[in-house]
Design a protein around this motif. Structure first.
Motif, PDB file in Angstrom:
ATOM      1  N   PRO A  58     -35.659  36.105 -25.554  1.00  0.00           N
ATOM      2  CA  PRO A  58     -34.893  35.283 -24.506  1.00  0.00           C
ATOM      3  C   PRO A  58     -35.672  34.171 -24.112  1.00  0.00           C
ATOM      4  CG  PRO A  58     -35.804  37.489 -23.482  1.00  0.00           C
ATOM      5  CD  PRO A  58     -36.098  37.368 -25.061  1.00  0.00           C
ATOM      6  N   VAL A  59     -35.209  33.111 -23.941  1.00  0.00           N
ATOM      7  CA  VAL A  59     -35.748  31.771 -23.505  1.00  0.00           C
ATOM      8  C   VAL A  59     -34.967  31.521 -22.099  1.00  0.00           C
ATOM      9  CG1 VAL A  59     -36.194  29.348 -24.159  1.00  0.00           C
ATOM     10  CG2 VAL A  59     -35.612  31.116 -25.951  1.00  0.00           C
ATOM     11  N   LEU A  60     -36.135  30.809 -21.152  1.00  0.00           N
ATOM     12  CA  LEU A  60     -35.606  30.346 -20.005  1.00  0.00           C
ATOM     13  C   LEU A  60     -35.702  28.724 -19.996  1.00  0.00           C
ATOM     14  CD1 LEU A  60     -34.725  30.573 -17.039  1.00  0.00           C
ATOM     15  CD2 LEU A  60     -37.233  30.809 -16.329  1.00  0.00           C
ATOM     16  N   ASP A  61     -34.612  28.049 -19.867  1.00  0.00           N
ATOM     17  CA  ASP A  61     -34.436  26.601 -19.979  1.00  0.00           C
ATOM     18  C   ASP A  61     -34.853  26.414 -18.363  1.00  0.00           C
ATOM     19  OD1 ASP A  61     -33.540  23.971 -19.898  1.00  0.00           O
ATOM     20  OD2 ASP A  61     -31.525  24.316 -20.788  1.00  0.00           O
ATOM     21  N   LEU A  62     -35.784  25.601 -18.353  1.00  0.00           N
ATOM     22  CA  LEU A  62     -36.272  25.197 -16.863  1.00  0.00           C
ATOM     23  C   LEU A  62     -35.677  23.669 -16.877  1.00  0.00           C
ATOM     24  CD1 LEU A  62     -39.939  26.212 -17.789  1.00  0.00           C
ATOM     25  CD2 LEU A  62     -38.405  27.553 -16.067  1.00  0.00           C
ATOM     26  N   GLY A  67     -26.960  21.515 -19.335  1.00  0.00           N
ATOM     27  CA  GLY A  67     -26.926  22.295 -20.471  1.00  0.00           C
ATOM     28  C   GLY A  67     -27.133  21.646 -21.875  1.00  0.00           C
ATOM     29  N   LEU A  68     -27.659  20.586 -21.582  1.00  0.00           N
ATOM     30  CA  LEU A  68     -27.966  19.690 -22.961  1.00  0.00           C
ATOM     31  C   LEU A  68     -29.142  20.400 -23.853  1.00  0.00           C
ATOM     32  CD1 LEU A  68     -27.806  15.956 -21.407  1.00  0.00           C
ATOM     33  CD2 LEU A  68     -26.026  17.248 -22.635  1.00  0.00           C
ATOM     34  N   LEU A  69     -30.000  20.866 -23.281  1.00  0.00           N
ATOM     35  CA  LEU A  69     -31.020  21.512 -23.780  1.00  0.00           C
ATOM     36  C   LEU A  69     -30.338  22.946 -24.475  1.00  0.00           C
ATOM     37  CD1 LEU A  69     -33.979  21.969 -25.220  1.00  0.00           C
ATOM     38  CD2 LEU A  69     -34.848  22.640 -22.873  1.00  0.00           C
ATOM     39  N   GLY A  70     -29.705  23.477 -23.754  1.00  0.00           N
ATOM     40  CA  GLY A  70     -29.148  24.700 -24.146  1.00  0.00           C
ATOM     41  C   GLY A  70     -28.259  24.475 -25.226  1.00  0.00           C
ATOM     42  N   ALA A  71     -27.428  23.553 -25.352  1.00  0.00           N
ATOM     43  CA  ALA A  71     -26.632  23.006 -26.654  1.00  0.00           C
ATOM     44  C   ALA A  71     -27.509  22.872 -27.570  1.00  0.00           C
ATOM     45  CB  ALA A  71     -25.950  21.850 -26.155  1.00  0.00           C
ATOM     46  N   CYS A  76     -30.425  24.865 -33.066  1.00  0.00           N
ATOM     47  CA  CYS A  76     -31.427  25.488 -33.793  1.00  0.00           C
ATOM     48  C   CYS A  76     -31.293  26.906 -33.912  1.00  0.00           C
ATOM     49  CB  CYS A  76     -32.722  25.054 -33.002  1.00  0.00           C
ATOM     50  SG  CYS A  76     -32.915  23.057 -33.192  1.00  0.00           S
ATOM     51  N   GLY A  77     -30.487  27.524 -33.494  1.00  0.00           N
ATOM     52  CA  GLY A  77     -30.338  28.989 -33.711  1.00  0.00           C
ATOM     53  C   GLY A  77     -31.025  30.011 -32.741  1.00  0.00           C
ATOM     54  N   ILE A  78     -31.299  29.194 -31.645  1.00  0.00           N
ATOM     55  CA  ILE A  78     -32.252  30.217 -30.736  1.00  0.00           C
ATOM     56  C   ILE A  78     -31.335  30.673 -29.426  1.00  0.00           C
ATOM     57  CG2 ILE A  78     -34.082  29.801 -29.105  1.00  0.00           C
ATOM     58  CD1 ILE A  78     -35.095  29.374 -31.793  1.00  0.00           C
ATOM     59  N   GLY A  79     -31.700  31.770 -29.117  1.00  0.00           N
ATOM     60  CA  GLY A  79     -31.008  32.438 -28.063  1.00  0.00           C
ATOM     61  C   GLY A  79     -31.456  33.911 -27.902  1.00  0.00           C
ATOM     62  N   PRO A  80     -30.794  34.703 -26.808  1.00  0.00           N
ATOM     63  CA  PRO A  80     -30.373  34.072 -25.764  1.00  0.00           C
ATOM     64  C   PRO A  80     -30.934  33.461 -24.845  1.00  0.00           C
ATOM     65  CG  PRO A  80     -30.883  36.498 -25.322  1.00  0.00           C
ATOM     66  CD  PRO A  80     -31.455  36.076 -26.757  1.00  0.00           C
ATOM     67  N   VAL A  81     -30.323  32.425 -24.210  1.00  0.00           N
ATOM     68  CA  VAL A  81     -30.964  31.666 -23.313  1.00  0.00           C
ATOM     69  C   VAL A  81     -30.410  31.670 -21.917  1.00  0.00           C
ATOM     70  CG1 VAL A  81     -31.466  29.227 -23.098  1.00  0.00           C
ATOM     71  CG2 VAL A  81     -31.106  29.724 -25.296  1.00  0.00           C
ATOM     72  N   GLY A  98     -20.626  27.847 -21.845  1.00  0.00           N
ATOM     73  CA  GLY A  98     -20.724  29.101 -22.612  1.00  0.00           C
ATOM     74  C   GLY A  98     -22.060  29.294 -23.482  1.00  0.00           C
ATOM     75  N   LEU A  99     -23.044  28.346 -23.076  1.00  0.00           N
ATOM     76  CA  LEU A  99     -24.178  28.330 -23.746  1.00  0.00           C
ATOM     77  C   LEU A  99     -25.480  29.552 -22.985  1.00  0.00           C
ATOM     78  CD1 LEU A  99     -24.783  24.522 -23.358  1.00  0.00           C
ATOM     79  CD2 LEU A  99     -24.049  25.628 -25.556  1.00  0.00           C
ATOM     80  N   TYR A 100     -25.129  29.797 -21.936  1.00  0.00           N
ATOM     81  CA  TYR A 100     -26.376  30.612 -21.255  1.00  0.00           C
ATOM     82  C   TYR A 100     -25.687  32.119 -20.922  1.00  0.00           C
ATOM     83  CZ  TYR A 100     -28.580  26.146 -20.506  1.00  0.00           C
ATOM     84  OH  TYR A 100     -28.916  25.098 -20.716  1.00  0.00           O
ATOM     85  N   ALA A 101     -26.633  32.966 -21.075  1.00  0.00           N
ATOM     86  CA  ALA A 101     -26.564  34.249 -20.627  1.00  0.00           C
ATOM     87  C   ALA A 101     -26.424  34.696 -19.287  1.00  0.00           C
ATOM     88  CB  ALA A 101     -27.417  35.324 -21.317  1.00  0.00           C
ATOM     89  N   HIS A 102     -27.373  33.654 -18.491  1.00  0.00           N
ATOM     90  CA  HIS A 102     -27.343  33.725 -16.883  1.00  0.00           C
ATOM     91  C   HIS A 102     -27.985  32.621 -16.306  1.00  0.00           C
ATOM     92  CE1 HIS A 102     -28.237  35.364 -13.056  1.00  0.00           C
ATOM     93  NE2 HIS A 102     -29.428  35.333 -13.229  1.00  0.00           N
ATOM     94  N   LEU A 103     -27.447  32.072 -15.258  1.00  0.00           N
ATOM     95  CA  LEU A 103     -27.836  30.942 -14.660  1.00  0.00           C
ATOM     96  C   LEU A 103     -28.255  31.229 -13.399  1.00  0.00           C
ATOM     97  CD1 LEU A 103     -24.794  30.237 -16.388  1.00  0.00           C
ATOM     98  CD2 LEU A 103     -25.557  27.971 -15.968  1.00  0.00           C
ATOM     99  N   PHE A 104     -29.102  30.577 -12.847  1.00  0.00           N
ATOM    100  CA  PHE A 104     -29.547  30.919 -11.361  1.00  0.00           C
ATOM    101  C   PHE A 104     -30.548  29.365 -10.914  1.00  0.00           C
ATOM    102  CE2 PHE A 104     -32.917  32.365 -14.261  1.00  0.00           C
ATOM    103  CZ  PHE A 104     -34.059  31.816 -13.657  1.00  0.00           C
ATOM    104  N   THR A 105     -30.187  29.249  -9.763  1.00  0.00           N
ATOM    105  CA  THR A 105     -30.895  28.122  -8.910  1.00  0.00           C
ATOM    106  C   THR A 105     -32.457  28.443  -8.682  1.00  0.00           C
ATOM    107  OG1 THR A 105     -30.310  28.996  -6.934  1.00  0.00           O
ATOM    108  CG2 THR A 105     -28.870  27.042  -7.733  1.00  0.00           C
TER     109      THR A 105
END
Length: 208
Positions: A58-62, A67-71, A76-81, A98-105
């Motif tokens: 699992p990756v955290l998109d900082l 969601g451009l990096l998530g896409a 690139c076949g990376i997930g979950p994010v 529909g890109l992320y498993a979890h989103l939070f501020t």
């Protein structure tokens, strides 16, 4: 700070509240009025760098924004994010894709609501730049990644020089391994305007 949300206004941000206000106004049009119009290539550069050094979920998109990096990570076949950002409005847009498993501020300059070592990797595109966060945020990046985890970050080239990233990364030496830095164009050939040729450094390393 300018009233209209654009790159100049983003680079001029001074405080987290300034950031929240600008991105609340920009969220609905960010993808079309900025990413498409400026041929924004940086998220793909970061995702490809993350994948090239063996990054996995699992990756955290900082500073995930819309969601451009998530896409790009998905391409690139990376997930979950998971995604975190200072702006709830930007995350609301990201959440529709529909890109992320979890989103939070969260605020990288404080403590994210994440346990130590929760992620196998972290990635960030467009967050380490003018008006946003500097090298002091690297400690929090390392905190949320487990030992052996991969990190890929874009750091605006002018911001790199102004904020002394060389020195900060040297200080982190015992805590990171396999450090690599390459320079890329932030925007593609369709970009125009004063920032069309801006450069970023894409940094990858492993948490020791």
């Amino acid at each position: 700070m300018q009233d209209d949300p654009d790159l100049e206004a983003a680079y001029a941000l001074q405080t987290p509240d300034d950031n929240r206000r600008l991105y609340a106004d920009w969220a609905a049009t960010y993808d079309d009025e900025f990413a498409v119009d400026m041929d924004y290539m940086l998220p793909l550069h970061v995702a490809e760098a993350f994948a090239s050094v063996g990054g996995q979920g699992p990756v955290l998109d900082l500073g995930a924004g819309t969601g451009l990096l998530g896409a790009a990570l998905k391409t690139c076949g990376i997930g979950p994010v998971d995604a975190t950002d200072l702006s709830q409005e930007m995350l609301d847009v990201a959440g529709t894709k529909g890109l992320y498993a979890h989103l939070f501020t969260g605020n990288l300059l404080e403590t994210l609501p994440v346990e130590d070592g929760a992620y196998a990797g972290a990635a960030s595109s467009g967050t380490f730049t003018h008006g946003h966060v500097g090298p002091e945020a690297l400690d929090e990046v390392l905190r949320v990644v487990r030992p052996g985890g991969v990190v890929a970050l874009s750091i605006n080239a002018e911001h790199w020089e102004a904020k002394g990233y060389d020195a900060r990364l040297a200080e982190l030496g015992p805590r990171i391994a396999d450090l690599a830095v390459r320079e890329v164009r932030i925007f593609g050939p369709e970009a125009s305007g004063p920032h069309a040729r801006d450069l970023s450094r894409v940094v990858t390393f492993t948490r020791a």
